[in-house]
Design a protein around this motif. Sequence first.
Motif, PDB file in Angstrom:
ATOM      1  N   ARG A 106      77.271  11.786  63.177  1.00  0.00           N
ATOM      2  CA  ARG A 106      77.053  13.336  61.908  1.00  0.00           C
ATOM      3  C   ARG A 106      76.193  11.097  61.268  1.00  0.00           C
ATOM      4  N   ARG A 173      76.674  21.394  59.973  1.00  0.00           N
ATOM      5  CA  ARG A 173      76.010  20.426  59.392  1.00  0.00           C
ATOM      6  C   ARG A 173      75.830  20.601  57.844  1.00  0.00           C
ATOM      7  N   ASP A 176      78.092  18.765  55.706  1.00  0.00           N
ATOM      8  CA  ASP A 176      77.858  17.219  55.443  1.00  0.00           C
ATOM      9  C   ASP A 176      76.493  17.689  53.984  1.00  0.00           C
TER      10      ASP A 176
END
Length: 283
Positions: A106, A173, A176
Motif C-alpha cells: 500500500r 484502494r 485507504d
Amino acid sequence: MTATGFLRRPRRVHAASVMLVIGMLLAAAAALLPIAIIVFTAFKPIAEVNAYPPTLVPGQWTLENFSRIFDELPFARLILNSIVFAGGVTLFALAFDSLAAYALARIDFRGSRVLLIAIIASLMIPFQATLIPIYQLVADLGWVNTFAGLIAPRAADAFGIFFLRQFFLSLPRDLDNAARIDGASEFRIFRSVILPNAVPALLTLGIFTFVNNWNDLLWPLVFTTDAEMGTITSGLTLLTGPGGIIPQGVMMAGSLIAVLPLAVMFLMIQRRFIESVATTGMK
C-alpha cells in the motif's frame, strides 16, 4: 426424446452420485486410518502392541501408556514449551509480516520492488542452508536453551509477508483514500482499515504458522539441549530405548496428546474463519 431416454438419464445421474459418494468415503477412510491407528494403539497394553498379527481395536483398553509418558518425560513442561514456542512465533510473525506486507502493498517507496524480489528469492533458499549460521548467531547471543532463541529467528517469515501482501493488494484502494481524507495516519489505516478486512488471511496464516511450528522437530532439537526446554516433538525422540527400540504405545499416546490442542484450536476458530470470509470487504 423418447420415454426411454427420460428413464435412462436419472439412472445415470444416480449411479454417478453413488460412485462419487463411495469414492469420497474411501478417501475419508484412507485419511482417517492413520489417526485411528494412533488412537487405538495409545490405549493398547504392551502385549497387544507387540502382538502378531496386529489388531486395530484393542482387546483390553488401558491408560498405562499415558501414565508412562508423564513418568518418563517432563511432558507437562514439554506441552507448555510447545504452546509458548508455537504461540509466540505465531503472534510475532503475524505482527511483523502484516506490517511488512502493508508497506509493500500500500505504500510506494523507492526500492520496494527490489525488496520484494529479495523476499521472494529467499523462499528458494533451503531452510537447512541457513540453520548453522542462525545457530551460531543464537549461540553468540547466549540464547541456546531459551525461548528467545526458539522464537526470535522465526519472528518474521518471507512466505507470510508475500502471502499477506497479495491479500492486501486485493483490497480496494478507496478504503485507504477515504481514511487519508479523514486525516488518518498510515498506522491508523493499517490498524483500523486493513487489518479488520484481512481477518481471513490472518487466520489462515496464523493456523499455518502455529501448526508448522507445533509439529517442527529439527528446530527444537538444534536450539535446545536441555530436556526441560524441549517441545513435544523433540521430547518424544527421548523415548527411543537401547538398540533403537521404541515403545510404540507410549509414542502413540504422546502423539495423540500433541494432536489434541491443534484439533481444539481448529474447532474454536472454524466458525470465526467462515464468518470472516463471508464478510470480507464489508466492514
